[in-house]
Design an enzyme around this catalytic site. Structure first.
Site: not given
Ligand code: CP
Length: 298
Positions: A50-51, A79, A100, A128
């Site tokens: 999603r993100t 590396k 992320r 998040h």
């Molecule tokens: N909700 C969420 O962060 O989903 P993903 O891990 O698929 O990005």
């Protein structure tokens, strides 16, 4: 620098402004070339559907371009290059970075080394913020955000979406009802911060005892990837499940949210109920992230 690292960095008027902007975008009131010529770097060192995809799609809808890497193995971090050096280099290629990373604090560190805005797309069990904004946006589509009763169910120890959302809801005077398997309770440091902000937190053993009081139930999966070993995960796996039977007698405006992915914590029979908003919530990632990208890059 215009980073978005933690939802706590945003004051309530800034959050409201982003949600208002997302609503205009969802009503097709946006400039399709607003970010033409801009480049977004997507650095994803943990899995994501999603993100990652919704930031990519949001950038495309605003006329911009995305570049990125999807794993440590696919980058020169394999590396031995540090995150700091990676971010220094990538900020020379792009106008903003979405990061992320499995380590809590990684996005804050990246912000110190980046010459362009950094958006935290999840740092370990930390924060998040883009997820939180779309969570708030989805709630606001059903009810005003002020003084609502919210149940946070699941892995509140490692669940960064729950941590972020709890902090955001404290800006709107929510009452938080926490329900988690033993050992996965909300960390005391977060509970203390929320308490200092005046947020009432009520712990429950069983979601069925509180469900009729709630306006929102925010369900999360158990974050298996953060457990030290499989045995400790299996002790708590599948220990809660939302079913249609559990939802009899809920308030009319009650909604169920989940950041997704889900495992077995929501029965698929719930999907067709009017209370289920988690797929809509996931779709709301596009207008919300379009609003965020414009904020940091315009
Ligand atoms: N909700 C969420 O962060 O989903 P993903 O891990 O698929 O990005």
């Amino acid at each position: 620098m215009n980073h978005i690292i933690s939802i706590r960095d945003l004051e309530r008027p800034e959050i409201d402004c982003l949600l208002d902007k997302a609503a205009l975008i969802q009503a097709n009131q946006y400039n399709e070339t607003a970010l033409k010529g801009k480049i977004l770097a997507l650095l994803f060192f943990e899995p994501s559907t999603r993100t990652r995809m919704s930031f990519d799609a949001a950038m495309a809808r605003l006329g911009g371009t995305s570049i990125g890497v999807d794993s440590v193995e696919a980058s020169s971090m394999a590396k031995g290059e540090t995150l700091a050096d990676t971010v220094r280099v990538v900020s020379g290629y792009a106008d903003a970075i979405v990061l992320r990373h499995p380590k809590e604090g990684a996005a804050r560190l990246a912000g110190e080394f980046s010459s362009v805005p950094v958006i935290n797309a999840g740092d370990g069990a930390g924060q998040h913020p883009s997820q939180t904004l779309l969570d708030l946006y989805t709630i606001r589509q059903s009810m005003p955000l002020d003084r609502i009763q919210v149940g946070l169910l699941g892995d509140l120890r490692y669940g960064r979406t729950a941590h972020s959302l709890a902090h955001a809801l404290s800006r709107y005077d929510a009452t938080l009802h926490t329900i988690s398997p033993k050992g996965l309770e909300l960390p005391s440091a977060i509970a203390e911060e929320l308490g200092e902000d005046g947020t009432e937190i009520i712990e429950h053993d069983d979601v069925s005892r509180v469900i009729s009081e709630l306006d929102v139930l925010y369900v999360t999966r158990i974050q298996r990837e953060r457990f030290p070993d499989s045995a400790s995960y299996f002790k708590v796996a599948s220990s809660y499940r939302i079913t249609p039977e559990l939802l009899t007698g809920v308030k009319e405006r009650f909604i169920v949210l989940h950041p997704l992915p889900r495992l077995d914590e929501i029965d698929p029979r719930v999907d067709s109920l009017s209370h289920a908003r988690y797929f809509e919530q996931s779709r709301n990632g596009i207008p919300v992230r379009m609003a965020m990208l414009q904020k940091v890059m315009s």
